[in-house]
Write a protein that holds these residues in place. Structure first.
Motif, short mmCIF file in Angstrom:
data_model
loop_
_atom_site.label_atom_id
_atom_site.label_comp_id
_atom_site.label_asym_id
_atom_site.label_seq_id
_atom_site.Cartn_x
_atom_site.Cartn_y
_atom_site.Cartn_z
N PRO A 20 1.11 -1.20 0.14
CA PRO A 20 0.04 -0.10 -0.21
C PRO A 20 1.08 1.07 -0.11
CG PRO A 20 -0.23 -0.84 2.24
CD PRO A 20 0.58 -1.89 1.28
N THR A 21 2.20 0.94 0.43
CA THR A 21 3.14 2.37 0.27
C THR A 21 4.11 2.19 -0.63
OG1 THR A 21 4.63 1.68 2.04
CG2 THR A 21 2.45 2.86 2.33
N GLY A 22 3.64 0.82 -1.60
CA GLY A 22 4.97 0.56 -2.85
C GLY A 22 5.18 2.11 -3.26
N ILE A 23 5.75 1.97 -4.35
CA ILE A 23 6.10 2.69 -5.77
C ILE A 23 4.99 2.91 -6.32
CG2 ILE A 23 7.76 3.74 -7.88
CD1 ILE A 23 9.99 2.77 -6.32
N THR A 24 4.10 1.99 -6.22
CA THR A 24 3.18 1.69 -8.07
C THR A 24 1.32 2.02 -7.33
OG1 THR A 24 4.30 -0.44 -8.81
CG2 THR A 24 1.47 0.30 -8.96
N ALA A 25 1.56 2.17 -6.28
CA ALA A 25 0.39 2.49 -4.41
C ALA A 25 0.98 4.13 -4.93
CB ALA A 25 0.00 2.28 -3.48
N ARG A 26 1.87 4.42 -5.25
CA ARG A 26 1.90 5.66 -4.75
C ARG A 26 1.56 6.48 -6.17
NH1 ARG A 26 1.54 7.11 0.14
NH2 ARG A 26 2.81 6.16 1.68
N ILE A 27 2.42 6.02 -7.26
CA ILE A 27 2.13 6.42 -9.07
C ILE A 27 0.41 6.41 -8.62
CG2 ILE A 27 1.98 5.72 -11.13
CD1 ILE A 27 5.67 4.43 -10.67
N VAL A 28 -0.02 5.71 -8.52
CA VAL A 28 -1.73 5.62 -8.89
C VAL A 28 -2.63 6.49 -8.14
CG1 VAL A 28 -4.07 4.30 -8.51
CG2 VAL A 28 -1.69 2.96 -9.02
N GLU A 29 -1.42 7.14 -6.56
CA GLU A 29 -2.34 7.51 -6.33
C GLU A 29 -1.68 9.30 -6.66
OE1 GLU A 29 -1.86 5.83 -1.49
OE2 GLU A 29 -0.64 7.22 -2.47
#
Length: 229
Positions: A20-29
């Protein structure tokens, strides 16, 4: 290992892309905040730009509005809105919308106003209503500049959407603000690199859209498939 080496090693580690705090999640946010702000900017700016460009009136008001909005410091506006409205999604969204409106508004107006008056007069002489002139003549011819304005707004919004982390939201700004708070400068560089790459990727997509929308090229037309009888 230097700061940049540590940053690239962090990005290259697959373990940092999940969760939930990984790069993929941050990019989506980050993309979510940016897309919402861009859509709201377009909802405000495109109709206003179309109306002013079509009527050829209100240019002085338009220039003043665009210059006034461009002169606003986004972080200062965000701080003011947080003090006024409290924490949450609304303050950064309003700040990003104020940032995106000038480019979209200027591009939309410039696109409609640049349509050849001879073509517009010819459309009116054929009996087209003002709405038909706008939708069938001016907007198709102005589409590259309209998309160019949206493209400029998108780049500014994506580059500045890091401010969402300033009010404890997500996005790639988390790497920058958390890194500064902890003195972890490789993490700051990670955030800067990811924002830059994301902005370049989105810019490439919009550049393709602008290229495809040039009137007279037929690039937006679907190919005709001829089947054998």
């Amino acid at each position: 290992m230097n700061i940049f080496g540590s940053a690239f090693a962090y990005i290259g580690d697959p373990a940092n892309w999940s969760g939930p705090t990984g790069i993929t999640a941050r990019i989506v946010e980050h993309l979510g905040y940016s897309l919402l702000a861009l859509v709201l900017s377009a909802v405000v700016a495109v109709p206003l730009g179309l109306a002013i460009g079509h009527a050829r009136r209100g240019e002085v008001l338009l220039v003043g509005l665009v210059n006034a909005l461009r002169s606003l410091p986004t972080l200062g506006v965000l701080t003011f809105l947080v003090l006024l409205l409290g924490l949450g999604l609304i303050p950064p969204m309003l700040a990003l919308v104020l940032l995106g409106v000038p480019s979209v508004l200027a591009g939309t107006y410039a696109g409609v106003a640049s349509v050849d008056p001879v073509v517009v007069d010819a459309a009116r002489s054929m009996g087209m209503t003002e709405t038909q002139v706008l939708t069938r003549v001016e907007i198709p011819n102005a589409l590259p500049l309209i998309l160019g304005g949206i493209r400029g707004g998108a780049l500014q919004i994506i580059a500045t959407a890091t401010i969402a982390a300033y009010v404890n939201l997500g996005g790639l700004g988390r790497y920058i603000f958390d890194g500064l708070a902890l003195g972890d400068y490789p993490r700051v560089v990670v955030g800067a690199i990811l924002v830059a790459v994301l902005a370049l990727a989105v810019d490439g997509l919009f550049a393709l859209a602008v290229w495809a929308s040039v009137p007279g090229t037929g690039r937006l037309r679907r190919p005709v498939v001829v089947t054998a009888p």
